[in-house]
Design an enzyme around this catalytic site. Sequence first.
Site, PDB file in Angstrom:
ATOM      1  CG  HIS A 272     -11.048  -1.215  -0.031  1.00 22.33           C
ATOM      2  ND1 HIS A 272     -11.246  -1.681   0.357  1.00 22.33           N
ATOM      3  CD2 HIS A 272      -9.898  -1.226  -1.449  1.00 22.33           C
ATOM      4  CE1 HIS A 272     -10.808  -2.923  -0.501  1.00 22.33           C
ATOM      5  NE2 HIS A 272      -9.981  -2.841  -1.556  1.00 22.33           N
ATOM      6  CD  GLU A 273      -9.660   0.935  -4.415  1.00 18.81           C
ATOM      7  OE1 GLU A 273      -9.331   0.983  -4.532  1.00 18.81           O
ATOM      8  OE2 GLU A 273     -11.337   0.645  -4.321  1.00 18.81           O
TER       9      GLU A 273
ATOM     10  N   GLY B  62     -14.488   0.396  -7.176  1.00 15.17           N
ATOM     11  CA  GLY B  62     -13.230   0.951  -7.094  1.00 15.17           C
ATOM     12  C   GLY B  62     -12.290   0.671  -7.509  1.00 15.17           C
TER      13      GLY B  62
ATOM     14  CB  CYS C 277      -9.713  -6.296  -2.633  1.00 18.33           C
ATOM     15  SG  CYS C 277      -8.625  -5.611  -3.076  1.00 18.33           S
ATOM     16  CG  LEU C 278     -11.968  -5.377  -8.432  1.00 17.45           C
ATOM     17  CD1 LEU C 278     -11.324  -4.460  -9.071  1.00 17.45           C
ATOM     18  CD2 LEU C 278     -12.785  -6.830  -8.519  1.00 17.45           C
TER      19      LEU C 278
ATOM     20  CG  HIS D  45      -5.700  -0.864  -3.112  1.00 17.63           C
ATOM     21  ND1 HIS D  45      -5.047  -2.301  -2.955  1.00 17.63           N
ATOM     22  CD2 HIS D  45      -7.572  -1.217  -2.659  1.00 17.63           C
ATOM     23  CE1 HIS D  45      -6.555  -3.074  -3.086  1.00 17.63           C
ATOM     24  NE2 HIS D  45      -6.900  -2.509  -3.033  1.00 17.63           N
TER      25      HIS D  45
ATOM     26  CD  GLN E  21      -7.092  -2.733  -6.707  1.00 16.83           C
ATOM     27  OE1 GLN E  21      -7.490  -1.845  -6.939  1.00 16.83           O
ATOM     28  NE2 GLN E  21      -7.669  -3.956  -6.179  1.00 16.83           N
TER      29      GLN E  21
HETATM   30  O1  GNR Z   1     -15.204  -3.794  -5.814  1.00 18.27           O
HETATM   31  C1  GNR Z   1     -15.328  -3.454  -5.316  1.00 18.27           C
HETATM   32  N1  GNR Z   1     -16.289  -3.883  -3.467  1.00 18.27           N
HETATM   33  C2  GNR Z   1     -15.817  -3.010  -2.169  1.00 18.27           C
HETATM   34  C3  GNR Z   1     -16.316  -3.780  -1.659  1.00 18.27           C
HETATM   35  C4  GNR Z   1     -16.970  -3.176  -0.394  1.00 18.27           C
HETATM   36  C5  GNR Z   1     -15.481  -2.892   0.251  1.00 18.27           C
HETATM   37  C6  GNR Z   1     -14.373  -2.346  -0.861  1.00 18.27           C
HETATM   38  C7  GNR Z   1     -14.396  -2.232  -2.084  1.00 18.27           C
HETATM   39  S1  GNR Z   1     -13.808  -2.003  -3.343  1.00 18.27           S
HETATM   40  C8  GNR Z   1     -14.111  -3.098  -4.029  1.00 18.27           C
HETATM   41  C9  GNR Z   1     -12.444  -2.653  -5.944  1.00 18.27           C
HETATM   42  C10 GNR Z   1     -11.560  -3.269  -5.288  1.00 18.27           C
HETATM   43  O2  GNR Z   1     -10.627  -3.588  -4.967  1.00 18.27           O
HETATM   44  N2  GNR Z   1     -10.852  -2.146  -5.100  1.00 18.27           N
HETATM   45  O3  GNR Z   1      -9.476  -1.535  -4.583  1.00 18.27           O
HETATM   46 NI    NI Z   2      -9.757  -2.925  -3.226  1.00 19.41          NI
END
Ligand code: GNR
Ligand code: NI
Length: 173
Positions: A137-138, A49, A95-96, A141, A54
């Site tokens: 999670h997104e 995601g 998270c990236l 952000h 980001q």
């Molecule tokens: O790549 C991602 N893997 C992930 C694994 C578990 C829970 C959430 C994520 S999202 C993350 C990519 C990211 O940072 N999205 O904002």
């Molecule tokens: Ni993230």
Amino acid sequence: MALLEILEFPDARLRTKATPMAPEEIQDPSLQTMIDNMLETMYDAPGIGLAASQINYHKRLVVIDVSDEGDDPMVFINPEVEPLTEEQETMKEGCLSVPGFYEEVTRPERVRVNAIGRDGKAFTMEAEGLLAVCIQHELDHLEGKLFVDYISPLKRTRIRKKLEKQHKQAASA
Ligand code: GNR
Ligand code: NI
């Protein structure tokens, strides 16, 4: 297409609250390029995601692909999420924007999502499992929130210091 730079914790810009996209912005052909660049950046990372926040674009725009093959890109414009159950699920999240760190986060297990797709049409879907986790999670952000906000302050500080050190080393290399 182009790879976009991903902001990393503790960059203050990640704390920006994203604003809704206006109809004119959704119809603008440049949005399609932005979506393609976000998908390319997400697949390249690789991640499942990516929120516009980001890449320092503070609009309510998210891309997700939780498929095994990486052939199911999903686009969410102005997404809204509501929990469908009081059941909570705990998953180890990454998270990236917090590269290399993984911690358990507890969230509602099933959610309903209302959003606009890349075709400009509104849609509703229900999600569970990894997709439900990723969508929430997104959405965080877009509110300027990161998964490290759910963990203990001690762990968060440790992660911040390690990343700050890495950023300093990268800057002087
Ligand atoms: O790549 C991602 N893997 C992930 C694994 C578990 C829970 C959430 C994520 S999202 C993350 C990519 C990211 O940072 N999205 O904002
Ligand atoms: Ni993230």
